[in-house]
Design a protein around this motif. Structure first.
Motif, PDB file in Angstrom:
ATOM      1  N   SER A  77      43.559  43.712  40.159  1.00  0.00           N
ATOM      2  CA  SER A  77      42.169  43.913  40.632  1.00  0.00           C
ATOM      3  C   SER A  77      41.773  45.635  40.685  1.00  0.00           C
ATOM      4  O   SER A  77      42.647  46.329  40.877  1.00  0.00           O
ATOM      5  CB  SER A  77      42.128  43.842  42.256  1.00  0.00           C
ATOM      6  OG  SER A  77      40.826  43.682  42.683  1.00  0.00           O
ATOM      7  N   GLN A  79      38.262  48.018  41.110  1.00  0.00           N
ATOM      8  CA  GLN A  79      36.872  48.253  41.261  1.00  0.00           C
ATOM      9  C   GLN A  79      36.591  49.624  40.931  1.00  0.00           C
ATOM     10  O   GLN A  79      37.188  50.838  41.245  1.00  0.00           O
ATOM     11  CB  GLN A  79      36.679  48.202  43.186  1.00  0.00           C
ATOM     12  CG  GLN A  79      35.010  48.371  43.393  1.00  0.00           C
ATOM     13  CD  GLN A  79      35.010  47.951  44.816  1.00  0.00           C
ATOM     14  OE1 GLN A  79      36.211  47.835  45.445  1.00  0.00           O
ATOM     15  NE2 GLN A  79      34.006  48.494  45.415  1.00  0.00           N
ATOM     16  N   LYS A  90      33.495  44.965  39.715  1.00  0.00           N
ATOM     17  CA  LYS A  90      34.768  44.844  40.266  1.00  0.00           C
ATOM     18  C   LYS A  90      35.555  43.483  39.458  1.00  0.00           C
ATOM     19  O   LYS A  90      34.855  42.595  38.857  1.00  0.00           O
ATOM     20  CB  LYS A  90      34.798  44.281  41.731  1.00  0.00           C
ATOM     21  CG  LYS A  90      36.327  44.199  42.433  1.00  0.00           C
ATOM     22  CD  LYS A  90      36.365  43.988  43.815  1.00  0.00           C
ATOM     23  CE  LYS A  90      37.640  43.710  44.364  1.00  0.00           C
ATOM     24  NZ  LYS A  90      37.563  43.440  45.689  1.00  0.00           N
ATOM     25  N   ASN A  92      38.692  40.964  38.827  1.00  0.00           N
ATOM     26  CA  ASN A  92      39.803  40.472  39.862  1.00  0.00           C
ATOM     27  C   ASN A  92      40.423  39.176  38.700  1.00  0.00           C
ATOM     28  O   ASN A  92      39.415  38.813  37.914  1.00  0.00           O
ATOM     29  CB  ASN A  92      39.480  39.798  40.952  1.00  0.00           C
ATOM     30  CG  ASN A  92      39.256  40.783  42.250  1.00  0.00           C
ATOM     31  OD1 ASN A  92      39.788  41.783  42.376  1.00  0.00           O
ATOM     32  ND2 ASN A  92      38.081  40.355  42.850  1.00  0.00           N
ATOM     33  N   PHE A 180      42.935  47.666  34.946  1.00  0.00           N
ATOM     34  CA  PHE A 180      43.101  46.271  34.871  1.00  0.00           C
ATOM     35  C   PHE A 180      43.574  45.639  33.579  1.00  0.00           C
ATOM     36  O   PHE A 180      44.537  44.880  33.695  1.00  0.00           O
ATOM     37  CB  PHE A 180      41.444  45.660  35.128  1.00  0.00           C
ATOM     38  CG  PHE A 180      41.381  44.025  35.072  1.00  0.00           C
ATOM     39  CD1 PHE A 180      41.715  43.481  36.381  1.00  0.00           C
ATOM     40  CD2 PHE A 180      41.117  43.587  34.014  1.00  0.00           C
ATOM     41  CE1 PHE A 180      41.577  42.033  36.162  1.00  0.00           C
ATOM     42  CE2 PHE A 180      40.995  42.120  33.953  1.00  0.00           C
ATOM     43  CZ  PHE A 180      41.255  41.315  34.957  1.00  0.00           C
TER      44      PHE A 180
END
Length: 212
Positions: A77, A79, A90, A92, A180
């Motif tokens: 995750s 952000q 963000k 995820n 990420f």
């Protein structure tokens, strides 16, 4: 005199004949055949036990690869520090169904590998057993397409995240979400390593069963 000599000679003749019969009736020595059988069985047992040890080591490595892939993807995750009043940037893993399937498939494969360790130990202790080895072969064969499908589905999303698609107006997000993308890429690589280990385990089980 002649009769006594004849009786002696006639008595000597059956003794010689009984000796020849007893020598003919004695079974031939079977030392060579018994030694071949006794030396062949330990060699086969050692070979099967070595395959069992290799299978156990491969399962430990596969457990590490599958659990590392599931953990890395499941905890991914990121952000971005900048945001607006209405939008928060963000990313995820559960935003994409392919990544969710990836986590579930690798977690299932890792759980199966943990449960299969006692059966692998049984194959080491009793190398000539067939039931446990056949069961491991069947479930390992099922796990190969499961892990491969999860890794392939996630790899396609990772490719789009890195390169995008100008025809579909999909922008490459790895320029912004670099952490990420690094984590999901590492998870996909670990999953492919686990799939390769599963293939090797299938081959090892097949070879062990063939030498029965």
């Amino acid at each position: 005199m002649d009769t006594s000599q004849s009786t002696k000679e006639s008595g000597d003749i059956p003794i010689a004949m009984t000796d020849s019969k007893s020598s003919k009736a004695s079974p031939p020595p079977l030392v060579a055949t018994t030694t071949k059988k006794t030396t062949k069985k330990p060699l086969v047992s050692r070979w099967k036990r070595a395959l069992g040890v290799l299978d156990f080591i491969l399962r430990i490595c596969a457990i590490g690869a599958t659990l590392a892939a599931a953990t890395a993807m499941g905890t991914t995750s990121q952000q971005l520090p900048f945001f607006t009043q209405f939008f928060q940037f963000k990313a995820n893993y559960d935003d994409l169904p392919a990544f969710t399937f990836f986590v579930i498939a690798n977690a299932m494969a890792g759980a199966y590998l943990v449960l299969s360790l006692p059966f692998s130990i049984v194959c080491i202790v009793r190398p000539h057993i067939i039931g446990a080895r056949l069961m491991l072969l069947v479930f390992d064969t099922i796990a190969v397409p499961l892990v491969t499908a999860a890794a392939s589905a996630a790899a396609s999303i990772v490719y789009l995240a890195h390169n995008g698609n100008s025809n579909a107006n999909w922008v490459a997000i790895c320029r912004q979400f670099d952490d990420f993308c690094q984590r999901v890429t590492g998870a996909v690589v670990a999953s492919y390593i686990a799939a390769l280990i599963f293939v090797v385990m299938v081959i090892v089980s097949a070879v062990a069963l063939r030498r029965n």
